[in-house]
Design a protein around this motif. Sequence first.
Motif, PDB file in Angstrom:
ATOM      1  N   GLY B 101       0.814  -1.211   0.000  1.00 37.27           N
ATOM      2  CA  GLY B 101       0.000   0.000   0.000  1.00 37.27           C
ATOM      3  C   GLY B 101       0.849   1.261   0.000  1.00 37.27           C
ATOM      4  O   GLY B 101       0.539   2.233  -0.690  1.00 37.27           O
ATOM      5  N   SER B 166      -2.088   4.049   3.669  1.00 39.15           N
ATOM      6  CA  SER B 166      -1.938   2.611   3.435  1.00 39.15           C
ATOM      7  C   SER B 166      -2.660   1.823   4.532  1.00 39.15           C
ATOM      8  O   SER B 166      -3.370   0.845   4.260  1.00 39.15           O
ATOM      9  CB  SER B 166      -0.453   2.240   3.385  1.00 39.15           C
ATOM     10  OG  SER B 166      -0.310   0.837   3.336  1.00 39.15           O
ATOM     11  N   SER B 170      -5.812  -0.895   4.156  1.00 31.63           N
ATOM     12  CA  SER B 170      -5.176  -2.218   4.219  1.00 31.63           C
ATOM     13  C   SER B 170      -6.193  -3.321   4.518  1.00 31.63           C
ATOM     14  O   SER B 170      -6.885  -3.289   5.534  1.00 31.63           O
ATOM     15  CB  SER B 170      -4.091  -2.228   5.303  1.00 31.63           C
ATOM     16  OG  SER B 170      -3.674  -3.557   5.576  1.00 31.63           O
TER      17      SER B 170
END
Lengths: 189, 189
Positions: B101, B166, B170
């Motif tokens: 990410g 990220s 996730s």
Amino acid sequence: MSITANPQINGVDVPTLFATLDAVREQNEIAAFRFRASNTWVRGTHSRSTYSGFFGAGQEMQHRHDTVVESDHPEVLVGSDQAPTPVEYLLHAIAACLTAGIANVAAARGVELSKVSSTVEGDIDLLGILGLSDGSVRNGYEQIKVTLHVEGDADDATLRGIVEQSRRRSAVYDVLTQPTPVAIEVVTG
Amino acid sequence: MSITANPQINGVDVPTLFATLDAVREQNEIAAFRFRASNTWVRGTHSRSTYSGFFGAGQEMQHRHDTVVESDHPEVLVGSDQAPTPVEYLLHAIAACLTAGIANVAAARGVELSKVSSTVEGDIDLLGILGLSDGSVRNGYEQIKVTLHVEGDADDATLRGIVEQSRRRSAVYDVLTQPTPVAIEVVTG
């Protein structure tokens, strides 16, 4: 199906298993374990983790050998598909945890297994991680389904009871189905 | 740090990444993925999983190559330590998911990364899985800690913002921190 005198059943050393339980019962603090992985970014969505040591039974320990595993995204998700995706490792984790538990529980109950195999499927709607949902789609798996095939010298109810006890004591099942705190510390340089 | 004209940044093909987002935005149903693993018990607490295909983007797909991973328990837990424990794969999964990410988000934001590495630690009190707790000790990790080192051509706040985005997107972070239903079907033979 009473506890067998054979010390090795299903490849499990049953006397040592019970002795380990006794040791931990006597000295609870040796049950505190810390597992670790070290990950390094390779390129794009590709990264690599190494397992080497862990803390357990009151001391720093080393695995018999280091293990390296990799992850990537598939090409359809703009990765280079060098390895399974991160979420696929969750599927291995639950299968392997339940299977290890099944072997241990069966051995403790004197049941000799001839086969344990499983397929695990995880359904994920990528609208979540792609940020294209209005918030109703989660980032992770909507559900995980484990289909276990178990064979051994016991009847259906006994084998199902072994699986159920493994589920009840599974660390991975617990982490997946119950919230686990994840702290993220960032160091920039 | 505007979106770069360079199609490859951090090994991420940014135009294709945005085109993929557009395609999914147009046709939400291609975002439904199903990942799979097949596991086979070897002996004792040792088992082996294979990753081969998955369903995604409306079709059955194959990984570029099959991947085999194994798990076992360490000797101190009466295993043969042929491979990392099932719970250690959860640590790889979170590190790899956050790292992928970070690379994608950084690329989308025009930030060139020079390094991403992490260590992940998971604390587990085995009184839970050993059935020696009065119920106050869970089976799974009490906590997971990810320490990320991120370097690139951006300031500290920008790099931290990339990590945070990220985390927010996730899949593995979501599965670990929020409950995920796990169904277990048993077939005996």
